[in-house]
Scaffold this active site. Structure first.
Site, PDB file in Angstrom:
ATOM      1  N   PHE A  25     -35.057  34.531  22.717  1.00  0.00           N
ATOM      2  CA  PHE A  25     -35.468  35.370  23.846  1.00  0.00           C
ATOM      3  C   PHE A  25     -34.872  36.772  23.709  1.00  0.00           C
ATOM      4  O   PHE A  25     -33.659  36.925  23.563  1.00  0.00           O
ATOM      5  CB  PHE A  25     -34.995  34.706  25.144  1.00  0.00           C
ATOM      6  CG  PHE A  25     -35.324  35.456  26.393  1.00  0.00           C
ATOM      7  CD1 PHE A  25     -36.624  35.478  26.879  1.00  0.00           C
ATOM      8  CD2 PHE A  25     -34.339  36.110  27.115  1.00  0.00           C
ATOM      9  CE1 PHE A  25     -36.927  36.153  28.047  1.00  0.00           C
ATOM     10  CE2 PHE A  25     -34.629  36.778  28.286  1.00  0.00           C
ATOM     11  CZ  PHE A  25     -35.934  36.798  28.755  1.00  0.00           C
ATOM     12  N   SER A  93     -31.596  29.547  19.769  1.00  0.00           N
ATOM     13  CA  SER A  93     -31.524  29.830  21.197  1.00  0.00           C
ATOM     14  C   SER A  93     -32.803  29.370  21.902  1.00  0.00           C
ATOM     15  O   SER A  93     -33.160  28.192  21.831  1.00  0.00           O
ATOM     16  CB  SER A  93     -31.253  31.329  21.404  1.00  0.00           C
ATOM     17  OG  SER A  93     -30.905  31.604  22.727  1.00  0.00           O
ATOM     18  N   ASP A 194     -19.643  30.479  22.129  1.00  0.00           N
ATOM     19  CA  ASP A 194     -20.965  31.085  22.346  1.00  0.00           C
ATOM     20  C   ASP A 194     -20.925  31.815  23.680  1.00  0.00           C
ATOM     21  O   ASP A 194     -20.688  31.205  24.726  1.00  0.00           O
ATOM     22  CB  ASP A 194     -22.026  29.972  22.353  1.00  0.00           C
ATOM     23  CG  ASP A 194     -23.454  30.500  22.445  1.00  0.00           C
ATOM     24  OD1 ASP A 194     -23.664  31.586  22.999  1.00  0.00           O
ATOM     25  OD2 ASP A 194     -24.366  29.791  21.985  1.00  0.00           O
ATOM     26  N   HIS A 222     -23.064  33.274  19.202  1.00  0.00           N
ATOM     27  CA  HIS A 222     -24.393  32.737  19.519  1.00  0.00           C
ATOM     28  C   HIS A 222     -25.387  32.876  18.375  1.00  0.00           C
ATOM     29  O   HIS A 222     -26.082  31.922  18.015  1.00  0.00           O
ATOM     30  CB  HIS A 222     -24.945  33.420  20.771  1.00  0.00           C
ATOM     31  CG  HIS A 222     -26.278  32.898  21.188  1.00  0.00           C
ATOM     32  ND1 HIS A 222     -26.475  31.599  21.613  1.00  0.00           N
ATOM     33  CD2 HIS A 222     -27.512  33.491  21.237  1.00  0.00           C
ATOM     34  CE1 HIS A 222     -27.747  31.412  21.909  1.00  0.00           C
ATOM     35  NE2 HIS A 222     -28.398  32.539  21.683  1.00  0.00           N
TER      36      HIS A 222
END
Length: 252
Positions: A25, A93, A194, A222
């Site tokens: 995203f 993700s 993360d 992340h």
């Protein structure tokens, strides 16, 4: 709309095993490009599409929803199915969420799934407010570039488009509700440090997908596909594909 340099999609035709990689995203294919090139160099057919609204401006992304991003990876998946004997899905993700959704929807059509720091639940308080905030605030600070490795930068938006983000809870709910449909092998890479996705997503997968293998990453944030553990992810995903494919890779 002009693309950010480096945000281009990546496609490579090679052997009978295909891999669909899904970026996250507000990110771009750049975050997964080294992974894609690693797999391509080892004889895999690879597709790394750019999802609508990504790699241009956050304002444009605010005109898209999760259905638009899923439709793009679905299109890429169908293309791979037409070219390859078997297809694996993978993602980072929210791209991991999309990879899992493809496996839920296509069953045996997906041979296996590899996800890195997947996002499948609403674990940030600001995101819980997004359905309301979207009427008043167009964007909030971005989440891109959570990388530990010095000198490495993820290409992504510095702002998070709130209208686009407000569509995420629906996708998360659908994916969580159908996790019991997953019969494929699943490999999960999880960064213990993360700053974007909390541990709740991996905890849900651990509980609801008993066949999932969870690998902890101790030296990455992340965006682990660009971080210190990237080589481990690349090699591990290749071993996973070799183990679970029923046809041999074209070459090493």
């Amino acid at each position: 709309m002009p693309l950010m340099p480096g945000a281009e999609p990546y496609h490579h035709r090679a052997g009978p095993i295909g891999v669909l990689l899904c970026h996250g995203f507000t990110g771009t294919p750049q975050s997964l490009r080294p992974w894609a090139e690693y797999l391509a160099a080892r004889g895999l057919t690879v597709s790394l599409p750019r999802q609508p609204g990504h790699g241009t401006t956050w304002q444009e992304m605010n005109r898209t929803r999760w259905e638009d991003w899923y439709a793009e990876v679905e299109k890429a998946f169908e293309d791979l199915q037409g070219r390859c004997a078997e297809v694996f899905t993978a993602g980072l993700s929210l791209g991991g969420c999309l990879a899992l959704r493809l496996a839920e929807m296509h069953g045996d059509g997906v041979r296996g799934v590899v996800v890195v720091n997947p996002s499948i639940t609403n674990d940030v308080w600001l995101m819980k407010l997004a359905p309301l905030l979207k009427w008043f605030v167009p964007s909030v600070p971005g989440v891109a570039n959570d990388v530990k490795k010095p000198g490495v930068t993820e290409l992504g938006y510095s702002r998070t488009p709130v209208k686009a983000a407000a569509s995420l809870p629906e996708l998360w709910s659908l994916v969580q509700a159908d996790l019991d449909k997953l019969t494929q092998p699943v490999l999960v890479y999880h960064s213990t440090d993360d700053h974007v996705v909390k541990p709740a997503s991996v905890a849900i997968i651990r509980e609801k997908v008993p066949q999932a293998t969870i690998e902890e990453l101790a030296d990455s944030y992340h965006v682990a596909t660009l971080d210190n553990d990237a080589d481990r992810i690349f090699a591990g995903s290749l071993d996973f594909i070799r183990t679970h494919a029923s046809v041999p890779l074209q070459r090493d």
